[in-house]
Every structure is written in C-alpha cells, then in structure tokens.
Write an enzyme that holds these catalytic residues in place. Structure first.
Site, PDB file in Angstrom:
ATOM      1  N   ASP A 140      -0.051   0.795   7.165  1.00 40.40           N
ATOM      2  CA  ASP A 140      -0.090  -0.608   6.771  1.00 40.40           C
ATOM      3  C   ASP A 140       1.265  -1.038   6.229  1.00 40.40           C
ATOM      4  OD1 ASP A 140      -2.775  -0.659   7.398  1.00 40.40           O
ATOM      5  OD2 ASP A 140      -3.471  -0.561   5.325  1.00 40.40           O
ATOM      6  N   ASP A 142       2.451  -2.723   3.148  1.00 37.76           N
ATOM      7  CA  ASP A 142       1.916  -3.020   1.822  1.00 37.76           C
ATOM      8  C   ASP A 142       2.872  -3.928   1.059  1.00 37.76           C
ATOM      9  OD1 ASP A 142      -0.497  -1.344   1.831  1.00 37.76           O
ATOM     10  OD2 ASP A 142       0.941   0.294   2.027  1.00 37.76           O
TER      11      ASP A 142
END
Length: 237
Positions: A140, A142
């Site tokens: 991901d 972040d």
C-alpha cells in the site's frame, strides 16, 4: 511526552542509546539490522507508548534484507537527539511506475491546495529513508495526512475517495488536531453515516471515538469502551 515526541515522529538517538539497543537485540538478525541502522545514522519512529513506562517506545520496519521485520525498542526520552518527519508524499513519485507519476504529482498538489501537507510512511516511507528495498508486490501507499479541523478532514477524505487512481492502494491516517490518528477510509465511512465511531489511535492507546471526541472535544468516558477496544490494540501502531 505526547507533546515532545508525537506518534509517527522520527527520532534520532544518541550513540550510547544505540549501543544499549544492540545489546538488547533479541537475535543475531535483529542485531545486524540495528548495527546497520546505527551506522547509517537512520531514525526510528515513535510508536504507541506503554502505560506506566517512562521509556520511549520506538520502532523500525526492516527492509527485505532483514526479512521486513518490525523491530520494537525502548530508550530514555533524553536519548533522543533530534526529531523529524517522514518524507513528503511527493518524494515517493520515483518509487512509482513512470505512468503513475503525473497522477501522483497531481494528487499531492491537490492535497496541498486543501492545506494538507501529506507525508508517506509505511514501506514507501522507509525505503526513501533507508535506500534499501522495502516494497513488495501489493504494498500500500501509506499516507500521513495532518489536518487542522473536521471540515479539512472531510475535504481530504472526499478527495482521496473520489481520486481516479490505478496505482497502489492509498491507505493511511488523518492526523487530527486533538492528537488522534484515524484511518481516512474510516473517517469517510463516518462522513457517509455508515459508522457512528472511528478507531482513534493516540500516543497512549486506541479507542472507538465519536467525531467530536476524535477531534479533541472529549475522551471516551465509559469503562466498557476500553473493554470493547482492548482486543483491537495488539499490533496497532
């Protein structure tokens, strides 16, 4: 401590503190990682603090070279010689596929136009700091999203929710003015009325909080709330 070393702050520690941490390393792999981190003068990150412990809880996410382990350490607050922040989100552009970089620059610019200076942590942030591979397939992106008001939090989450993006999943936290960190997707669910409370992560713990509480308008009062959230605390930053 909360004002001096906020959650997600980067902390550079003294050489004697590094020496103590290396002696306390749980195994040879962790010790090798800490040796390299110290030699490169890299920072650690402030994590959630243990109640009643005067020492500062810190951590690092190791790169692929050391199995991407998450190492947790503690040192005295006086051992912190400097503080800083994770890299600006725009700095993560070179870590993305070339085709994604224009859209990423636009997103960073649109967040800045809303008054939000986004930063990148997680695998992308640590790779920028260490220069070693932290990313894996499916990592991901972040974000740390500091906001000064509920209205600004609403605008930031609305932008992210509606952003047309073919890159890594956009994850991360709103850093609210009351000191709470809330996943931006949870805040969006709150805005849409799908939930009545969000999981607010603070330096001293986590709890389900209403919008007003998360923004600093009071803290959870019922003891049962702590019971309901205690099972969620393990593993949270």
């Amino acid at each position: 401590m909360a004002q001096t070393c906020p959650r997600h702050a980067l902390a550079w520690i003294s050489p004697p503190a590094w020496a103590a941490l290396r002696q306390e390393a749980p195994d040879a792999v962790a010790r090798e990682c800490l040796d390299w981190w110290a030699a490169q003068r890299l920072p650690l990150v402030v994590t959630r603090q243990a109640p009643g412990d005067a020492r500062l809880a810190l951590g690092l996410a190791a790169p692929e070279r050391w199995g991407r382990r998450k190492l947790a350490v503690r040192c005295a607050l006086d051992d912190v010689v400097a503080q800083g922040d994770f890299p600006a989100a725009a700095a993560a552009g070179p870590l993305l596929a070339p085709a994604l970089q224009p859209a990423w620059r636009r997103l960073c610019g649109d967040l800045q136009a809303l008054g939000c200076t986004a930063r990148v942590h997680g695998s992308h942030g640590w790779q920028l700091l260490s220069g070693l591979p932290h990313l894996r397939e499916g990592s991901d992106l972040d974000l740390l999203l500091p906001v000064a008001s509920g209205a600004q939090a609403d605008a930031v989450t609305g932008l992210l929710q509606g952003w047309a993006w073919d890159g890594p999943r956009l994850d991360g936290e709103l850093l609210l003015p009351g000191g709470a960190g809330v996943a931006w997707r949870e805040w969006q669910a709150l805005c849409e009325g799908r939930v009545a409370a969000v999981l607010a992560k603070r330096l001293e713990g986590v709890a389900l909080e209403s919008r007003a509480m998360a923004l600093g308008g009071g803290r959870p009062e019922a003891a049962e709330l702590a019971d309901r959230t205690s099972a969620l605390q393990e593993g949270l930053e």
